[in-house]
Design a protein around this motif. Structure first.
Motif, PDB file in Angstrom:
ATOM      1  N   UNK A  76       0.846  -1.183   0.000  1.00 19.64           N
ATOM      2  CA  UNK A  76       0.000   0.000   0.000  1.00 19.64           C
ATOM      3  C   UNK A  76       0.881   1.232   0.000  1.00 19.64           C
ATOM      4  N   UNK A 122      -0.852  -6.873  21.895  1.00 20.00           N
ATOM      5  CA  UNK A 122      -0.704  -6.596  20.471  1.00 20.00           C
ATOM      6  C   UNK A 122       0.463  -7.411  19.936  1.00 20.00           C
ATOM      7  N   UNK A 123       0.332  -7.873  18.728  1.00 20.54           N
ATOM      8  CA  UNK A 123       1.471  -8.517  18.098  1.00 20.54           C
ATOM      9  C   UNK A 123       1.664  -7.942  16.697  1.00 20.54           C
ATOM     10  N   UNK A 124       2.918  -7.978  16.250  1.00 24.92           N
ATOM     11  CA  UNK A 124       3.238  -7.394  14.961  1.00 24.92           C
ATOM     12  C   UNK A 124       2.755  -8.278  13.824  1.00 24.92           C
ATOM     13  N   UNK A 125       2.093  -7.673  12.894  1.00 29.80           N
ATOM     14  CA  UNK A 125       1.671  -8.381  11.696  1.00 29.80           C
ATOM     15  C   UNK A 125       2.740  -8.212  10.611  1.00 29.80           C
ATOM     16  N   UNK A 126       3.313  -7.042  10.559  1.00 35.42           N
ATOM     17  CA  UNK A 126       4.332  -6.790   9.554  1.00 35.42           C
ATOM     18  C   UNK A 126       4.889  -5.396   9.705  1.00 35.42           C
ATOM     19  N   UNK A 127       6.073  -5.189   9.151  1.00 38.05           N
ATOM     20  CA  UNK A 127       6.678  -3.869   9.173  1.00 38.05           C
ATOM     21  C   UNK A 127       6.929  -3.453   7.737  1.00 38.05           C
ATOM     22  N   UNK A 128       6.352  -2.355   7.354  1.00 35.72           N
ATOM     23  CA  UNK A 128       6.532  -1.875   5.987  1.00 35.72           C
ATOM     24  C   UNK A 128       7.429  -0.661   5.984  1.00 35.72           C
ATOM     25  N   UNK A 129       8.462  -0.743   5.202  1.00 34.37           N
ATOM     26  CA  UNK A 129       9.344   0.398   5.052  1.00 34.37           C
ATOM     27  C   UNK A 129       9.300   0.839   3.599  1.00 34.37           C
TER      28      UNK A 129
ATOM     29  N   UNK B 128       8.742   6.181   4.900  1.00 30.37           N
ATOM     30  CA  UNK B 128       7.604   5.819   5.735  1.00 30.37           C
ATOM     31  C   UNK B 128       7.842   4.462   6.366  1.00 30.37           C
ATOM     32  N   UNK B 129       7.746   4.434   7.658  1.00 26.50           N
ATOM     33  CA  UNK B 129       7.868   3.157   8.365  1.00 26.50           C
ATOM     34  C   UNK B 129       6.549   2.897   9.080  1.00 26.50           C
ATOM     35  N   UNK B 130       5.933   1.796   8.726  1.00 35.60           N
ATOM     36  CA  UNK B 130       4.636   1.471   9.303  1.00 35.60           C
ATOM     37  C   UNK B 130       4.702   0.114   9.981  1.00 35.60           C
ATOM     38  N   UNK B 132       2.563  -2.662  11.441  1.00 35.04           N
ATOM     39  CA  UNK B 132       1.175  -3.155  11.481  1.00 35.04           C
ATOM     40  C   UNK B 132       1.032  -4.133  12.632  1.00 35.04           C
ATOM     41  N   UNK B 133       0.059  -3.893  13.475  1.00 30.70           N
ATOM     42  CA  UNK B 133      -0.155  -4.790  14.611  1.00 30.70           C
ATOM     43  C   UNK B 133      -1.604  -5.251  14.655  1.00 30.70           C
ATOM     44  N   UNK B 134      -1.811  -6.345  15.362  1.00 28.48           N
ATOM     45  CA  UNK B 134      -3.188  -6.779  15.616  1.00 28.48           C
ATOM     46  C   UNK B 134      -3.276  -7.276  17.043  1.00 28.48           C
ATOM     47  N   UNK B 136      -3.649  -9.795  19.883  1.00 26.12           N
ATOM     48  CA  UNK B 136      -3.273 -11.210  19.966  1.00 26.12           C
ATOM     49  C   UNK B 136      -4.511 -12.059  20.203  1.00 26.12           C
TER      50      UNK B 136
END
Lengths: 137, 137
Positions: A76, A122-129, B128-130, B132-134, B136
């Motif tokens: 995205x 919370x847990x990380x789903x992914x890190x987008x850079x 941009x550093x994003x 993403x978390x969800x 648990x």
DNA sequence: CCGGGAGTTAGACAGAGTCCAAGTCCTAGA
DNA sequence: TCTAGGACTTGGACTCTGTCTAACTCCCGG
């Protein structure tokens, strides 16, 4: 694996627990045999340039199915459309703002340090850079 | 500055070379007086909850103008809509996938190292550093 | 050969954002 | 004060990406 065939695709789909239909194979082939990151629209164009007619609904259904099953990743970066990335390994993106071109940055040498603790539960789903660049004036 | 008034906004706009009209002041005020990152739609709702009627076209025109003038930043994390961020200083984002909540990560302690050289004739617009978390499961 | 579920389809629909032509507001100048 | 013109705003039509639905097709097992 460097060369992708439609037979490869069928195996790949099965390996991801996806029933390999004609349309799904064509769509997977379109994604994996191209370097670039494609939008849904581009996928549809590519798939329909060859013989088979594949509907818009199927393209979207299939891309979302591939996402769920972890076969591809969504990127995205552009407010107007989503790009789909057949490379699911860890890597980052370089986005050329003017042209809309999106290319990979290998994750090997990139280190991201000092991120704060996540909030509880919370847990990380992914890190987008994403590195946004433009042509120098 | 911790407290935002409409007068502040007028000054802020002028400082960014923007003619401070009623609508622009209201929109700026909506953005700066809220903590959260707002979508165009949310901005419109907030602005129209008080007296003035501001049209959709104006909201979009104004947000884009603010972007151009560097008054705000856009955050692209959700395929369906853009968020606008009044904080233009360097910082990153935490995106809660389930709820759509978007919060800031201070850039102070975060280091990103090992990014490759840019292609010739390119310059960085932004990084941009994003995260993403969800929740648990 | 038949029945049924999975998959596909066209087209209607939804929501974000843009465009346009007309209208309003504000200011500078006489 | 009045007026002309540019800047700004507006409603509504429009575009585009993506979703939904209900009907249809395909394929496989019995």
């Amino acid at each position: 694996m460097h060369h992708y065939s439609r037979d490869n695709m069928a195996e790949l789909l099965r390996a991801h627990d996806i029933n390999p239909t004609h349309q799904r194979i064509e769509i997977a082939y379109a994604l994996f045999s191209h370097q670039e990151h494609l939008s849904a629209d581009q996928v549809m164009t590519i798939v329909n340039d060859r013989h088979a007619e594949t509907s818009k609904a199927t393209v979207y259904n299939t891309l979302n199915l591939f996402l769920e099953k972890g076969l591809i990743r969504e990127v995205i970066v552009d407010p107007s459309k989503v790009f789909y990335d057949p490379n699911t390994g860890p890597h980052h993106h370089l986005y050329e703002v003017d042209s809309g071109r999106l290319t990979d940055i290998a994750a090997d040498d990139v280190r991201i340090e000092g991120l704060p603790e996540l909030p509880k539960g919370m847990e990380t789903v992914g890190i987008d850079l994403i590195v946004r660049v433009k042509r120098t004036a």
